[in-house]
Design a protein around this motif. Structure first.
Motif, PDB file in Angstrom:
ATOM      1  N   ALA A 234       0.827  -1.199   0.000  1.00  0.00           N
ATOM      2  CA  ALA A 234       0.000   0.000   0.000  1.00  0.00           C
ATOM      3  C   ALA A 234       0.867   1.257   0.000  1.00  0.00           C
ATOM      4  CB  ALA A 234      -0.928   0.011   1.216  1.00  0.00           C
ATOM      5  N   GLY A 235       2.147   1.114   0.317  1.00  0.00           N
ATOM      6  CA  GLY A 235       3.055   2.252   0.314  1.00  0.00           C
ATOM      7  C   GLY A 235       4.474   1.776   0.072  1.00  0.00           C
ATOM      8  N   LEU A 236       5.253   2.586  -0.634  1.00  0.00           N
ATOM      9  CA  LEU A 236       6.632   2.206  -0.928  1.00  0.00           C
ATOM     10  C   LEU A 236       7.538   3.382  -0.591  1.00  0.00           C
ATOM     11  CD1 LEU A 236       8.574   0.114  -2.255  1.00  0.00           C
ATOM     12  CD2 LEU A 236       8.155   1.283  -4.430  1.00  0.00           C
ATOM     13  N   PRO A 237       8.457   3.217   0.382  1.00  0.00           N
ATOM     14  CA  PRO A 237       9.327   4.334   0.737  1.00  0.00           C
ATOM     15  C   PRO A 237      10.348   4.621  -0.361  1.00  0.00           C
ATOM     16  CG  PRO A 237       9.697   2.445   2.206  1.00  0.00           C
ATOM     17  CD  PRO A 237       8.659   2.040   1.220  1.00  0.00           C
ATOM     18  N   VAL A 238      10.675   5.898  -0.498  1.00  0.00           N
ATOM     19  CA  VAL A 238      11.630   6.345  -1.507  1.00  0.00           C
ATOM     20  C   VAL A 238      12.869   6.842  -0.776  1.00  0.00           C
ATOM     21  CG1 VAL A 238      11.993   7.938  -3.424  1.00  0.00           C
ATOM     22  CG2 VAL A 238       9.706   7.009  -2.992  1.00  0.00           C
ATOM     23  N   VAL A 239      14.043   6.356  -1.171  1.00  0.00           N
ATOM     24  CA  VAL A 239      15.277   6.737  -0.480  1.00  0.00           C
ATOM     25  C   VAL A 239      16.245   7.415  -1.439  1.00  0.00           C
ATOM     26  CG1 VAL A 239      15.087   4.842   1.187  1.00  0.00           C
ATOM     27  CG2 VAL A 239      16.376   4.506  -0.923  1.00  0.00           C
ATOM     28  N   ASP A 240      17.117   8.274  -0.913  1.00  0.00           N
ATOM     29  CA  ASP A 240      18.138   8.895  -1.765  1.00  0.00           C
ATOM     30  C   ASP A 240      19.373   8.003  -1.804  1.00  0.00           C
ATOM     31  OD1 ASP A 240      19.536   9.304   0.579  1.00  0.00           O
ATOM     32  OD2 ASP A 240      19.160  11.454   0.655  1.00  0.00           O
ATOM     33  N   GLU A 241      20.429   8.484  -2.484  1.00  0.00           N
ATOM     34  CA  GLU A 241      21.614   7.642  -2.675  1.00  0.00           C
ATOM     35  C   GLU A 241      22.201   7.196  -1.323  1.00  0.00           C
ATOM     36  OE1 GLU A 241      22.648  11.364  -4.245  1.00  0.00           O
ATOM     37  OE2 GLU A 241      20.563  10.701  -4.361  1.00  0.00           O
ATOM     38  N   ALA A 242      22.057   8.049  -0.299  1.00  0.00           N
ATOM     39  CA  ALA A 242      22.651   7.736   0.993  1.00  0.00           C
ATOM     40  C   ALA A 242      21.765   6.815   1.836  1.00  0.00           C
ATOM     41  CB  ALA A 242      22.925   9.037   1.746  1.00  0.00           C
ATOM     42  N   GLY A 243      20.613   6.371   1.288  1.00  0.00           N
ATOM     43  CA  GLY A 243      19.732   5.495   2.050  1.00  0.00           C
ATOM     44  C   GLY A 243      18.795   6.251   2.977  1.00  0.00           C
ATOM     45  N   LYS A 244      18.807   7.590   2.881  1.00  0.00           N
ATOM     46  CA  LYS A 244      17.886   8.401   3.695  1.00  0.00           C
ATOM     47  C   LYS A 244      16.501   8.360   3.076  1.00  0.00           C
ATOM     48  CE  LYS A 244      20.405  11.831   6.234  1.00  0.00           C
ATOM     49  NZ  LYS A 244      21.232  13.009   6.109  1.00  0.00           N
ATOM     50  N   MET A 245      15.488   8.187   3.910  1.00  0.00           N
ATOM     51  CA  MET A 245      14.125   8.183   3.395  1.00  0.00           C
ATOM     52  C   MET A 245      13.707   9.609   3.078  1.00  0.00           C
ATOM     53  SD  MET A 245      10.706   6.417   4.856  1.00  0.00           S
ATOM     54  CE  MET A 245       9.101   6.813   4.136  1.00  0.00           C
ATOM     55  N   VAL A 246      13.255   9.838   1.834  1.00  0.00           N
ATOM     56  CA  VAL A 246      12.887  11.195   1.423  1.00  0.00           C
ATOM     57  C   VAL A 246      11.403  11.315   1.091  1.00  0.00           C
ATOM     58  CG1 VAL A 246      15.177  11.860   0.622  1.00  0.00           C
ATOM     59  CG2 VAL A 246      13.636  10.663  -0.951  1.00  0.00           C
ATOM     60  N   GLY A 247      10.699  10.191   0.990  1.00  0.00           N
ATOM     61  CA  GLY A 247       9.277  10.278   0.673  1.00  0.00           C
ATOM     62  C   GLY A 247       8.653   8.910   0.570  1.00  0.00           C
ATOM     63  N   VAL A 248       7.392   8.885   0.174  1.00  0.00           N
ATOM     64  CA  VAL A 248       6.687   7.618   0.040  1.00  0.00           C
ATOM     65  C   VAL A 248       5.723   7.702  -1.145  1.00  0.00           C
ATOM     66  CG1 VAL A 248       4.845   8.252   1.648  1.00  0.00           C
ATOM     67  CG2 VAL A 248       5.403   5.849   1.329  1.00  0.00           C
ATOM     68  N   ILE A 249       5.605   6.601  -1.851  1.00  0.00           N
ATOM     69  CA  ILE A 249       4.618   6.486  -2.929  1.00  0.00           C
ATOM     70  C   ILE A 249       3.483   5.634  -2.391  1.00  0.00           C
ATOM     71  CG2 ILE A 249       4.202   5.672  -5.282  1.00  0.00           C
ATOM     72  CD1 ILE A 249       7.138   5.997  -5.835  1.00  0.00           C
ATOM     73  N   THR A 250       2.238   6.098  -2.550  1.00  0.00           N
ATOM     74  CA  THR A 250       1.117   5.371  -1.963  1.00  0.00           C
ATOM     75  C   THR A 250       0.301   4.657  -3.033  1.00  0.00           C
ATOM     76  OG1 THR A 250      -0.090   7.453  -1.988  1.00  0.00           O
ATOM     77  CG2 THR A 250       0.930   6.804   0.081  1.00  0.00           C
ATOM     78  N   TYR A 251      -0.560   3.731  -2.585  1.00  0.00           N
ATOM     79  CA  TYR A 251      -1.313   2.879  -3.519  1.00  0.00           C
ATOM     80  C   TYR A 251      -2.120   3.695  -4.518  1.00  0.00           C
ATOM     81  CZ  TYR A 251      -5.291   4.041  -0.617  1.00  0.00           C
ATOM     82  OH  TYR A 251      -6.249   4.734   0.041  1.00  0.00           O
ATOM     83  N   ASP A 252      -2.622   4.871  -4.088  1.00  0.00           N
ATOM     84  CA  ASP A 252      -3.432   5.643  -5.035  1.00  0.00           C
ATOM     85  C   ASP A 252      -2.563   6.255  -6.134  1.00  0.00           C
ATOM     86  OD1 ASP A 252      -2.587   7.039  -2.674  1.00  0.00           O
ATOM     87  OD2 ASP A 252      -3.631   8.800  -3.402  1.00  0.00           O
ATOM     88  N   ASP A 253      -1.286   6.556  -5.814  1.00  0.00           N
ATOM     89  CA  ASP A 253      -0.371   6.969  -6.884  1.00  0.00           C
ATOM     90  C   ASP A 253      -0.202   5.826  -7.870  1.00  0.00           C
ATOM     91  OD1 ASP A 253       0.265   9.466  -5.644  1.00  0.00           O
ATOM     92  OD2 ASP A 253       1.607   8.401  -4.288  1.00  0.00           O
ATOM     93  N   LEU A 254      -0.152   4.594  -7.335  1.00  0.00           N
ATOM     94  CA  LEU A 254       0.049   3.433  -8.202  1.00  0.00           C
ATOM     95  C   LEU A 254      -1.140   3.231  -9.137  1.00  0.00           C
ATOM     96  CD1 LEU A 254       1.834   1.184  -9.062  1.00  0.00           C
ATOM     97  CD2 LEU A 254       0.834  -0.256  -7.323  1.00  0.00           C
ATOM     98  N   PHE A 255      -2.361   3.476  -8.619  1.00  0.00           N
ATOM     99  CA  PHE A 255      -3.522   3.400  -9.524  1.00  0.00           C
ATOM    100  C   PHE A 255      -3.257   4.294 -10.740  1.00  0.00           C
ATOM    101  CE2 PHE A 255      -6.635   2.920  -5.661  1.00  0.00           C
ATOM    102  CZ  PHE A 255      -6.166   1.644  -5.441  1.00  0.00           C
ATOM    103  N   ASP A 256      -2.801   5.526 -10.466  1.00  0.00           N
ATOM    104  CA  ASP A 256      -2.556   6.485 -11.555  1.00  0.00           C
ATOM    105  C   ASP A 256      -1.441   5.999 -12.476  1.00  0.00           C
ATOM    106  OD1 ASP A 256      -4.451   8.085 -10.374  1.00  0.00           O
ATOM    107  OD2 ASP A 256      -3.015   9.369  -9.366  1.00  0.00           O
ATOM    108  N   VAL A 257      -0.368   5.478 -11.882  1.00  0.00           N
ATOM    109  CA  VAL A 257       0.756   5.016 -12.704  1.00  0.00           C
ATOM    110  C   VAL A 257       0.306   3.869 -13.613  1.00  0.00           C
ATOM    111  CG1 VAL A 257       3.020   3.899 -12.680  1.00  0.00           C
ATOM    112  CG2 VAL A 257       2.535   5.725 -11.062  1.00  0.00           C
ATOM    113  N   LEU A 258      -0.430   2.909 -13.052  1.00  0.00           N
ATOM    114  CA  LEU A 258      -0.860   1.759 -13.854  1.00  0.00           C
ATOM    115  C   LEU A 258      -1.737   2.218 -15.011  1.00  0.00           C
ATOM    116  CD1 LEU A 258      -1.668  -0.908 -11.097  1.00  0.00           C
ATOM    117  CD2 LEU A 258       0.299  -0.865 -12.628  1.00  0.00           C
TER     118      LEU A 258
END
Lengths: 457, 457
Positions: A234-258
């Motif tokens: 339902a959610g996927l964390p987004v990390v930068d090169e250093a492994g720091k969490m910078v955001g999250v993609i949620t299931y409703d974003d995925l509906f749009d992407v699909l």
């Protein structure tokens, strides 16, 4: 207290629209506003865009900030940008502050640079929006929101629940809580449910799942979509090169992407390069997108004509060849299109492996051959009966077999080669594939006819 | 405690596979099992299907029940059915008991009736599976699971949290809690987060949202998908005719529906009727699906041939016409395909309204006309320069304009008419649309040539 459960209802939006118009005509703007804001934001946006400009500008100044922000979030990209351009800067800044940071960033990216700079200078809440501005639209960074709940590994379940109580209840992704250490590194994930049923003094690190799927901020949105769809997240964390969490993609974003990715594939296979094109696009935009592929098709069609022109003397002697040459081309084109669709979809869904290419190719070739023999024999026999010339029937049948075999091979290989070149396999559109099947089909049929010319006259 | 965060990695599955094979060869079945069960169920299923039958049957009896159930849930429909058929009945029953009820019902629907009856007679946990067996695959009932959390409106937040603590932690949809009155009627919805932050003695009815989107158990899965995508829902309750809640569709089901519906549209536009077809389908299945459309195309192509055959005397006199007739057909076909893709997608995403048909049609016609004039003038001029005959150039140009105009109208109208007839607009595949553009293109070009024959000889 309880109302009837709510189902989707296009009619409901339409009848609401009528009521709003009645109120507006009667001058009851406040009543109209009340009807409008009782709608779900998605319906509110639909109803609002159906109103004419005069009606919109009567309602807009009276809409509360939250409803206006909801409205802007739900509008199509272009409509939201137009709307944003039409507002006074201070109101635009207030609205952007009120919106979800990812949606606000999208609007800021779609309006003029000058206008975006003005709005940013008057916004209060820049911390969440600014980090989102640098990302390409179709990357994980462009899709994510910076609004997520992070917990420290050494806090307790009780502290975490207290923390949730005091957070902005509008924040997105309230269901996965991410565990982030003092360096900002993503170290675990915790379902809200696990938090609720944990003993109050358990530490977060003892109840979290230390294995967290994540995606790089620069990764293509398709990669994020594949991970979420594969692992049902339902959610996927987004990390930068250093492994720091910078955001999250949620299931409703995925509906749009699909939906976007499906549109892109359908369009590209049909020679329409941009998934942004819709029925609402202005004619000059539609033509700018569609005409180049038609010009490409002009060249491929003229090449096929040149192939035919090499057989003009044959055609001059046996005009009936002109009647049947297109049958060979048409069936080749459609057989290739079938292979193409199956291969493009298999690549998009990740169900084909490059190691299996040979096996797939042999299977498709066999399918094409068997189909070619069936269709070739039927058409050959039919044309023999129609025109009374057995050699014409045989030549047509053999050409159909050959072209339908080539067709499935081309339809299978072109997307694979594009994929291997790191291009979108769906670019193997009908224009490119039929360029091969048309030219090859004409050459094979007319070439055979030239060889057996004495039997055809 | 913390491991490195986990990203998707096809290579990881492959290297794991190698390790499993090494262990199997060395006879360390327990080690192989351990490596396998450490994978995510989706990866486990992938790895398992890559193993050969001998390797699979060495591992299977040693797999714990939960892992085997996970594996079965993640397998493709056909693979899961084959797997189920191969198991002893008692083991199959145990596995089905362990699986999510919706997945178990899918398997029971895909195996032989006799085998399903045997398995059902030995299953322990029929309450959740039985209600799912009667539903068509592509309806809301066929997609839903019966495993959801229902709360009574007059219980308190504290009681609800206690209830959650004692429920099966494997239950799906832990994030929306549905409020169901004593008659089983769906009366509200509550986010887990709202429950967590509510005062412990608040009643559920005072903190729930009484407006709940829902869908009828018999509704098409596409309708459920549209509601969830439109309103960004992670779960959608399914109700029967009496308004009783019977199940829930979750966001991960929607991922599958969106992918399936996209595959269906892409396939149908490319003359492949069943979305079930994949690269793994046996050849006879592939041919059974694909050949009928090629036969249909045979008829449409022979009809186009018949159109041409009416102009045989003209072609016998001016063989060069046979060289260019296909240019008219090809460009008409590709222009129609563009319109078709845009219209089919607009209908699928619900962005076109039937009231706007006229406006859309006029816009498309204008687009087609402008494109036709551009391409027609270029090709006409080019062919005049190539063949030195101005009348040939003019006739070709005019035929291109006419056919490209007809093409966009046909590409726009056929899906709309299909929609109006309650058929899938994507059935307006390239076969049907090019049937029109081919025949019309040939007739227009050769008809004009017949009229101006004296200037062409």
């Amino acid at each position: 207290l309880t109302e009837a459960p709510r189902a989707i209802d296009k009619d409901r939006v339409d009848s609401t629209l009528e009521k709003i118009r009645e109120k507006l005509e009667a001058g009851d703007i406040q009543d109209a506003i009340e009807i409008l804001t009782r709608l779900h934001p998605a319906d509110l946006a639909d109803a609002f865009t159906e109103l004419d400009e005069q009606e919109q500008s009567a309602l807009l100044p009276r809409l509360d900030l939250q409803s206006a922000a909801d409205l802007m979030e739900e509008l199509q990209d272009q409509a939201a940008a137009d709307f944003a351009e039409s507002l006074p800067t201070d109101l635009l800044a207030d609205l952007l502050d009120e919106m979800q940071p990812d949606e606000a960033a999208d609007v800021l990216g779609d309006i003029s640079r000058q206008r975006a700079a003005q709005a940013l200078s008057e916004m209060e809440d820049l911390d969440e929006v600014l980090p989102l501005l640098g990302h390409e639209d179709e990357t994980a960074g462009g899709r994510m929101t910076t609004s997520f709940v992070g917990l420290l590994p050494d806090s307790t379940a009780q502290q975490a629940i207290e923390f949730l109580r005091h957070r902005d209840p509008e924040a997105e992704t309230p269901y996965y809580l991410y565990v982030i250490d003092h360096d900002g590194q993503l170290t675990g994930v915790l379902g809200l449910r696990e938090l609720v049923i944990a003993p109050p003094n358990a530490t977060i690190s003892s109840i979290m799942d230390p294995q967290v799927f994540h995606v790089d901020v620069k990764a293509d949105q398709e990669e994020a979509a594949r991970i979420m769809a594969r692992y049902d997240l339902a959610g996927l964390p987004v990390v930068d090169e250093a492994g720091k969490m910078v955001g999250v993609i949620t299931y409703d974003d995925l509906f749009d992407v699909l939906e976007e990715e499906a549109t892109e594939d359908i369009y590209r296979l049909a020679n329409v390069p941009s998934a942004e094109l819709s029925l609402d696009s202005p004619i000059h935009v539609a033509i700018r997108q569609r005409l180049p592929w038609l010009f490409l098709n002009t060249f491929t069609a003229l090449f096929a004509s040149w192939v035919i022109s090499n057989f003009e003397p044959v055609l001059a002697q046996v005009a009936v060849l002109a009647v049947f040459q297109s049958v060979v081309a048409a069936l080749g084109g459609n057989a290739a299109t079938q292979s193409l669709a199956i291969m493009v979809r298999a690549i998009a869904l990740g169900t084909v492996e490059l190691q299996e290419v040979w096996r797939t190719l042999v299977k498709e070739a066999l399918t094409g051959l068997l189909q070619g023999v069936t269709i070739g024999a039927s058409v050959g026999l039919g044309v023999f009966l129609w025109k009374g010339n057995p050699v014409l029937g045989i030549i047509l049948g053999v050409a159909l077999i050959g072209n339908m075999l080539i067709a499935v091979i081309v339809g299978t290989l072109i997307p694979l080669v594009l994929r291997w070149l790191n291009q979108d396999p769906a670019l193997a559109s009908s224009v490119l594939v039929t360029a091969v099947t048309d030219s090859f089909g004409f050459a094979l049929f007319l070439g055979l006819a030239a060889l057996f010319l004495p039997y055809l006259r």
